[in-house]
Design an enzyme around this catalytic site. Structure first.
Site, PDB file in Angstrom:
ATOM      1  N   THR A 168      -4.535   0.919  -2.624  1.00  0.00           N
ATOM      2  CA  THR A 168      -5.438   2.086  -2.851  1.00  0.00           C
ATOM      3  C   THR A 168      -5.681   2.328  -4.362  1.00  0.00           C
ATOM      4  O   THR A 168      -4.570   2.173  -5.218  1.00  0.00           O
ATOM      5  CB  THR A 168      -4.849   3.275  -2.338  1.00  0.00           C
ATOM      6  OG1 THR A 168      -4.721   2.947  -0.663  1.00  0.00           O
ATOM      7  CG2 THR A 168      -5.622   4.408  -2.183  1.00  0.00           C
ATOM      8  N   ASP A 220       0.725  -1.083   0.103  1.00  0.00           N
ATOM      9  CA  ASP A 220      -0.056   0.090  -0.021  1.00  0.00           C
ATOM     10  C   ASP A 220       0.857   1.388  -0.117  1.00  0.00           C
ATOM     11  O   ASP A 220       0.662   2.242   0.779  1.00  0.00           O
ATOM     12  CB  ASP A 220      -1.019  -0.262   1.291  1.00  0.00           C
ATOM     13  CG  ASP A 220      -2.199   1.026   0.955  1.00  0.00           C
ATOM     14  OD1 ASP A 220      -2.170   1.359   0.052  1.00  0.00           O
ATOM     15  OD2 ASP A 220      -2.523   1.351   2.082  1.00  0.00           O
ATOM     16  N   LYS A 240       1.996   4.678  -0.997  1.00  0.00           N
ATOM     17  CA  LYS A 240       1.260   5.903  -1.734  1.00  0.00           C
ATOM     18  C   LYS A 240       1.695   7.340  -0.832  1.00  0.00           C
ATOM     19  O   LYS A 240       2.398   6.890   0.381  1.00  0.00           O
ATOM     20  CB  LYS A 240      -0.430   5.822  -1.537  1.00  0.00           C
ATOM     21  CG  LYS A 240      -0.797   5.509  -0.032  1.00  0.00           C
ATOM     22  CD  LYS A 240      -2.332   5.343  -0.063  1.00  0.00           C
ATOM     23  CE  LYS A 240      -2.859   5.039   1.453  1.00  0.00           C
ATOM     24  NZ  LYS A 240      -4.233   4.534   1.414  1.00  0.00           N
ATOM     25  N   ASN A 268       1.164   7.528   2.850  1.00  0.00           N
ATOM     26  CA  ASN A 268       2.100   6.362   3.494  1.00  0.00           C
ATOM     27  C   ASN A 268       3.543   6.724   3.519  1.00  0.00           C
ATOM     28  O   ASN A 268       4.243   6.047   4.051  1.00  0.00           O
ATOM     29  CB  ASN A 268       1.794   4.984   3.451  1.00  0.00           C
ATOM     30  CG  ASN A 268       0.377   4.531   4.140  1.00  0.00           C
ATOM     31  OD1 ASN A 268      -0.110   5.149   4.698  1.00  0.00           O
ATOM     32  ND2 ASN A 268      -0.243   3.622   3.040  1.00  0.00           N
ATOM     33  N   ASP A 301       2.801   2.547   7.870  1.00  0.00           N
ATOM     34  CA  ASP A 301       1.707   1.657   7.610  1.00  0.00           C
ATOM     35  C   ASP A 301       1.982   0.505   7.133  1.00  0.00           C
ATOM     36  O   ASP A 301       1.692   0.367   5.795  1.00  0.00           O
ATOM     37  CB  ASP A 301       0.700   2.657   7.313  1.00  0.00           C
ATOM     38  CG  ASP A 301      -0.621   1.861   7.131  1.00  0.00           C
ATOM     39  OD1 ASP A 301      -0.789   0.855   7.725  1.00  0.00           O
ATOM     40  OD2 ASP A 301      -1.807   2.696   6.741  1.00  0.00           O
TER      41      ASP A 301
END
Length: 499
Positions: free
Chosen positions: A214, A174, A176, A179, A195
């Site tokens: 995401t 994840d 992005k 994060n 995260d």
């Protein structure tokens, strides 16, 4: 008081206690000291150790607040999860414990540091470093789009963290801008990946099937539920695209629209904005957004990309590294296993970000291939520039012997900080008292062999005599345990020897 019953305790006479270190010391191969040893699962109330401050984030299952460590005064981020909120949701419970387990294993300047994990009757608490610079997402919005050099500096940090994770069989899943947090608000801040709740340990021979991610950043093969660690590289390609253009490559009015675009894998690097961006940058994006993960560039390969190298190049690797760091690395000595263990604890748990900021930069400059660790070859290149090949070869071997306390064959991040930080900043009364409390796990006021075995032994392993001998190295009064004064004297001797 202490850890053994009178019948079970090994008696140590004053004559034993007065043995010279050469008579009783074990080589460092006996104990492989690692920063992860000190990321403990603490029972009891987090309020016993932290003053809880303002909320800085919230989610479906809990919130994040600023916590001030009572002994050291350090600000940390405390993520609190209500047990009953995730007890029935096995996926969320799995994600929570996965984050703890994976962060324990990481030791990298661009990955958020985990300090402690608390559990009480109602809550879980994850204590990590507090990053004050905000999200990279906000930084992008504020600056709209970045220069190629600024984008490359950020990208190198991200890729270094990803390469380190992948080399340790960790996939984030994840990545992005939300994060990616900035350590502080400066023109070119250090970046940290956070995260790890959706991250996993992967098997290179077996593909993953669970869909995480995401919409804007998810790789097309994740949507097909058949993917490997290269899904992180797709996310990196999307992030670099956004850093340079201010817009995502795949967009739509709803998540469903965005995912349709991702499934097709079609994007454009045409138009006014892209006409000003170099071919090298575009080529790197194309290699990271290759639709076929088998052909997609790896993080290690991306770190060696010409565009990235040219935009993050240093004029001179020697000049870019403070000579004080190189001198401290060369002169680092800690002959006792327990001294090394205490220094590792302080370096990984107690040093303020401000104290280690310059050292983090020096570490990255030494780590030329960006894999998150310093090799013999990387050390040799720098020291050869200072003292010539023959002398450098001998010096590097000495450094590896002294500094590589976990015997990995490399200088890890915490090992570098331990060896290069100013001794006076590391070894002070406050830090020593905090360290003693961790080693004195039963709070008896003394450290015994069983406590050392529990903390430093892998799963409580190790020859019983070895742990007794560790006590002997420090035990001045011959009572078979180490009190606070003996503990401080052991560590202060390192300051005196360094003057």
């Amino acid at each position: 008081m202490g850890c053994f019953s009178s019948s079970g305790r090994h008696s140590i006479s004053k004559n034993d206690a007065n043995n010279t270190p050469s008579q009783i010391i074990h080589t460092k191969e006996d104990i492989k000291i690692d920063a992860s040893m000190f990321v403990g699962h603490r029972n009891g109330q987090v309020l016993e150790h932290y003053k809880i401050g303002s909320k800085i984030g919230s989610g479906a299952f809990g919130c994040v607040r600023i916590g001030t460590h009572i002994i050291t005064g350090q600000k940390r981020a405390i993520k609190t999860i209500q047990k009953e909120s995730i007890s029935a949701d096995l996926t969320e419970r799995e994600k929570f414990f996965s984050e703890v387990d994976i962060l324990r294993k990481t030791d990298h300047p661009n990955i958020v540091k985990l300090y402690e994990f608390y559990e009480d009757e109602k809550y879980f608490h994850i204590v990590t470093e507090f990053l004050q610079g905000g999200e990279l997402f906000d930084y992008i919005i504020k600056n709209k789009m970045l220069s190629e050099r600024a984008a490359a500096v950020f990208m190198k940090q991200i890729l270094s963290a990803v390469a380190y994770c992948h080399s340790n069989n960790i996939v984030h899943r994840d990545l992005k801008p939300e994060n990616l947090l900035l350590e502080c608000e400066t023109p070119q801040p250090n970046l940290k990946v956070i995260d790890f709740g959706t991250s996993a340990i992967f098997n290179s021979s077996k593909h993953m099937t669970k869909k995480y991610g995401t919409a804007y950043y998810i790789a097309p093969e994740v949507l097909r539920k058949d993917y490997d660690e290269k899904c992180d590289m797709w996310s990196c390609g999307v992030i670099l695209y956004i850093l340079l253009s201010g817009k995502p490559p795949f967009y739509g009015r709803t998540d469903r629209d965005i995912l349709r675009m991702v499934e097709k894998g079609e994007y454009s690097m045409k138009g006014t904005i892209w006409s000003t961006i170099s071919q090298g940058a575009k080529q790197l994006i194309s290699r990271m957004l290759d639709y076929n993960p088998k052909h997609r560039i790896s993080a290690t390969e991306a770190l060696m990309d010409d565009w990235l190298a040219q935009n993050t190049a240093l004029d001179s690797p020697v000049q870019a590294i403070p000579l004080s760091s190189l001198d401290n690395l060369k002169s680092f000595r800690a002959e006792q296993n327990l001294q090394r263990a205490v220094l590792t604890f302080i370096a990984s748990q107690l040093l303020h970000n401000e104290d280690s900021k310059q050292l983090s930069e020096a570490f990255r400059n030494l780590d030329k291939n960006g894999d998150g660790k310093i090799s013999r070859e990387e050390l040799l290149e720098v020291y050869t520039g200072i003292m010539g090949l023959e002398a450098a070869s001998e010096e590097v071997e000495k450094i590896m012997q002294q500094v590589d306390v976990n015997d990995s064959g490399y200088i890890d991040y915490t090992e570098f900080i331990m060896a290069t930080a100013q001794r006076e900043k590391m070894i002070n009364q406050m830090n020593l008292e905090a360290a003693f409390k961790v080693f004195d796990s039963d709070e008896s006021g003394k450290i015994c062999a069983q406590e050392l075995k529990s903390l430093l032994g892998e799963g409580g392993s190790g020859n019983e005599t070895m742990w007794i001998d560790l006590i002997r190295e420090v035990d001045m009064n011959g009572d078979g345990e180490i009190d606070i004064n003996e503990f401080k004297a052991m560590m202060m001797s390192l300051v005196d020897s360094h003057k």
